[in-house]
Design a protein around this motif. Structure first.
Motif, short mmCIF file in Angstrom:
data_model
loop_
_atom_site.label_atom_id
_atom_site.label_comp_id
_atom_site.label_asym_id
_atom_site.label_seq_id
_atom_site.Cartn_x
_atom_site.Cartn_y
_atom_site.Cartn_z
N ILE A 139 1.15 -1.27 -0.08
CA ILE A 139 -0.36 -0.34 -0.43
C ILE A 139 0.59 1.37 -0.06
CG2 ILE A 139 -2.24 -1.28 1.37
CD1 ILE A 139 -0.95 0.00 3.61
N ASP A 140 2.39 1.33 -0.01
CA ASP A 140 3.38 2.16 -0.23
C ASP A 140 2.73 2.91 -1.53
OD1 ASP A 140 5.17 4.23 0.62
OD2 ASP A 140 6.56 3.11 0.49
N VAL A 141 2.46 4.35 -1.94
CA VAL A 141 2.21 5.83 -2.68
C VAL A 141 3.56 6.25 -2.31
CG1 VAL A 141 1.06 7.00 -3.67
CG2 VAL A 141 -0.06 5.28 -2.63
N VAL A 142 4.53 6.50 -3.48
CA VAL A 142 5.89 7.26 -3.14
C VAL A 142 4.80 9.16 -3.90
CG1 VAL A 142 7.46 5.39 -3.07
CG2 VAL A 142 6.36 6.68 -5.52
N ASP A 143 6.02 9.65 -2.86
CA ASP A 143 5.63 11.41 -3.86
C ASP A 143 7.15 11.27 -5.39
OD1 ASP A 143 5.75 13.69 -4.54
OD2 ASP A 143 4.95 14.99 -2.80
N VAL A 144 6.92 11.40 -6.34
CA VAL A 144 8.31 11.07 -7.29
C VAL A 144 8.21 12.25 -7.35
CG1 VAL A 144 7.35 9.11 -8.47
CG2 VAL A 144 6.65 11.25 -9.17
N ASP A 145 8.24 13.19 -6.61
CA ASP A 145 8.79 14.86 -6.55
C ASP A 145 10.12 15.14 -5.72
OD1 ASP A 145 6.62 15.87 -8.62
OD2 ASP A 145 5.41 16.06 -7.25
N VAL A 146 9.84 13.92 -4.89
CA VAL A 146 10.72 14.07 -4.01
C VAL A 146 11.72 12.98 -2.80
CG1 VAL A 146 9.20 16.80 -2.96
CG2 VAL A 146 8.66 14.04 -1.47
N ASP A 147 10.91 11.63 -3.81
CA ASP A 147 11.02 10.30 -2.81
C ASP A 147 12.01 9.21 -4.34
OD1 ASP A 147 11.46 8.22 -1.47
OD2 ASP A 147 9.39 8.08 -0.37
N THR A 148 12.74 9.42 -4.04
CA THR A 148 14.00 8.31 -4.56
C THR A 148 13.14 6.84 -4.87
OG1 THR A 148 15.17 8.24 -3.87
CG2 THR A 148 15.31 9.58 -5.12
N ARG A 149 12.67 6.53 -4.22
CA ARG A 149 12.12 5.12 -3.40
C ARG A 149 11.48 4.21 -5.27
NH1 ARG A 149 8.91 3.86 0.32
NH2 ARG A 149 8.49 5.57 0.49
N ARG A 150 11.25 3.52 -5.38
CA ARG A 150 10.26 2.93 -6.62
C ARG A 150 10.21 2.26 -6.16
NH1 ARG A 150 10.55 7.74 -7.00
NH2 ARG A 150 10.59 8.67 -8.86
N HIS A 151 10.61 1.23 -5.02
CA HIS A 151 9.16 -0.29 -4.70
C HIS A 151 8.29 0.13 -4.23
CE1 HIS A 151 13.63 -2.65 -5.62
NE2 HIS A 151 13.10 -3.68 -4.90
N ALA A 152 7.03 0.09 -5.13
CA ALA A 152 6.01 0.94 -4.11
C ALA A 152 4.74 0.43 -5.33
CB ALA A 152 6.33 2.49 -4.08
N ASP A 153 3.30 0.43 -5.04
CA ASP A 153 2.02 -0.04 -5.66
C ASP A 153 1.52 1.68 -6.02
OD1 ASP A 153 1.56 -2.84 -5.78
OD2 ASP A 153 2.69 -2.37 -3.68
N GLY A 154 1.96 2.61 -5.59
CA GLY A 154 1.47 3.91 -6.44
C GLY A 154 1.78 4.83 -5.72
N SER A 155 2.37 5.86 -7.17
CA SER A 155 2.65 7.34 -7.18
C SER A 155 2.00 8.71 -7.24
CB SER A 155 3.92 7.31 -8.45
OG SER A 155 3.43 6.46 -9.59
N PHE A 156 3.00 8.90 -7.07
CA PHE A 156 2.07 10.78 -6.91
C PHE A 156 3.01 12.16 -7.06
CE2 PHE A 156 1.78 14.76 -4.50
CZ PHE A 156 -0.11 14.85 -4.78
N THR A 157 1.68 12.54 -7.77
CA THR A 157 2.61 13.75 -8.18
C THR A 157 2.04 15.12 -8.06
OG1 THR A 157 4.79 15.16 -10.26
CG2 THR A 157 2.44 13.34 -11.07
N GLN A 158 2.63 16.39 -8.02
CA GLN A 158 2.28 17.53 -8.76
C GLN A 158 3.20 18.72 -9.74
OE1 GLN A 158 1.07 19.62 -5.15
NE2 GLN A 158 1.91 18.50 -3.83
N GLN A 159 3.90 17.59 -10.61
CA GLN A 159 4.58 18.70 -11.33
C GLN A 159 3.87 18.03 -12.51
OE1 GLN A 159 8.56 16.88 -11.23
NE2 GLN A 159 8.99 18.30 -9.03
N ALA A 160 4.38 18.79 -13.48
CA ALA A 160 3.68 19.25 -14.63
C ALA A 160 4.78 18.36 -15.34
CB ALA A 160 4.08 20.28 -16.08
N LYS A 161 4.30 17.36 -16.96
CA LYS A 161 5.13 16.22 -17.76
C LYS A 161 6.12 15.23 -17.08
CE LYS A 161 6.09 20.25 -20.56
NZ LYS A 161 4.78 20.40 -21.85
N GLN A 162 4.79 14.69 -15.49
CA GLN A 162 5.84 13.72 -14.96
C GLN A 162 4.38 12.54 -15.29
OE1 GLN A 162 8.76 12.51 -13.01
NE2 GLN A 162 8.43 13.70 -11.40
N VAL A 163 5.43 11.36 -15.72
CA VAL A 163 4.40 10.34 -16.37
C VAL A 163 3.82 9.40 -15.31
CG1 VAL A 163 3.64 9.16 -18.18
CG2 VAL A 163 4.93 10.85 -18.57
N LEU A 164 3.36 8.89 -14.90
CA LEU A 164 3.09 7.98 -13.52
C LEU A 164 2.44 7.15 -14.03
CD1 LEU A 164 1.21 9.87 -11.07
CD2 LEU A 164 4.13 10.37 -10.99
#
Length: 241
Positions: free
Chosen positions: A70-95
């Protein structure tokens, strides 16, 4: 592939792939986007490049190593990629989320400035991956959810322990299961989309759209782990201009 009646905030782009249009050989034919399933690494890389070209993606997708948690990473500030969700507030960031029966859920707010992509297999769905994704958004946001292709309610057979786990979290979940005849309550057909809608509504998501394509039965269109075991992965993607 996106239904015309879906309301998507201006500037937000979503996409669900099928199994066509790539170079992978059987049993990964042909647009396999998963690099962890035994396919040729070269074929996967070529397929990802083809996807980027076809969709005119503004950046390389943020691919995750999904672990049914159930881990969801904020890819704008977190470099971890072992997760089951991602979040961003940046334009042109592809989840991106990869699936082959599990339910992909894409989220955005009404302004189109907050986005998430979530992998909802039954374990993650039961234990709260959707709620974890919603929690990343600013409190009180008007949220939209887009549910992609997944194993359908006539194909997803589970044991009584799975049904019980969902009902323990939300009694209304009992309406999302149908007993399989002749199994004396030992087996049930589970409706992943209905379960996800129940959890999203409880989490305050106001607008929910579902593709409701069954990956198990639509064999020529989609990969299905339950149907084939050794198979490819589709992708569900969300980004904003």
């Amino acid at each position: 592939m996106i239904p015309a009646d879906w309301c998507i905030p201006q500037g937000v782009n979503i996409a669900f792939t099928d199994r066509h249009g790539g170079i992978s050989k059987a049993p990964y034919d042909s647009l396999n986007l998963g690099d962890h399933v035994g396919d040729s690494p070269f074929a996967v890389q070529q397929n990802r490049q083809l996807l980027a070209q076809q969709l005119a993606l503004p950046a390389e997708p943020q691919w995750l190593t999904q672990v049914h948690g159930i881990d969801v990473v904020d890819v704008d500030v977190d470099t971890r990629r072992h997760a089951d969700g991602s979040f961003t507030q940046q334009a042109k960031q592809v989840l991106a989320i990869m699936t082959a029966d599990c339910l992909p859920v894409l989220l955005c707010d009404a302004s189109g400035k907050q986005l998430a992509a979530l992998h909802a297999g039954w374990r993650g769905l039961c234990h709260g991956v959707l709620e974890a994704g919603v929690a990343k958004f600013t409190a009180g946001s008007e949220l939209y959810a887009y549910l992609g292709p997944a194993i359908g309610p006539n194909a997803f057979e589970v044991g009584a322990e799975v049904r019980d786990a969902f009902i323990n979290n939300a009694p209304a979940a009992q309406n999302c299961f149908v007993a399989v005849a002749g199994t004396s309550g030992a087996k049930y057909l589970a409706n992943l989309v209905a379960l996800a809608k129940l959890r999203l509504q409880a989490a305050g998501v106001q607008h929910i759209y579902a593709l409701e394509h069954c990956t198990f039965t639509l064999a020529t269109a989609y990969f299905s782990y339950r149907r084939e075991s050794t198979t490819g992965r589709m992708a569900s993607l969300i980004w904003r201009d």
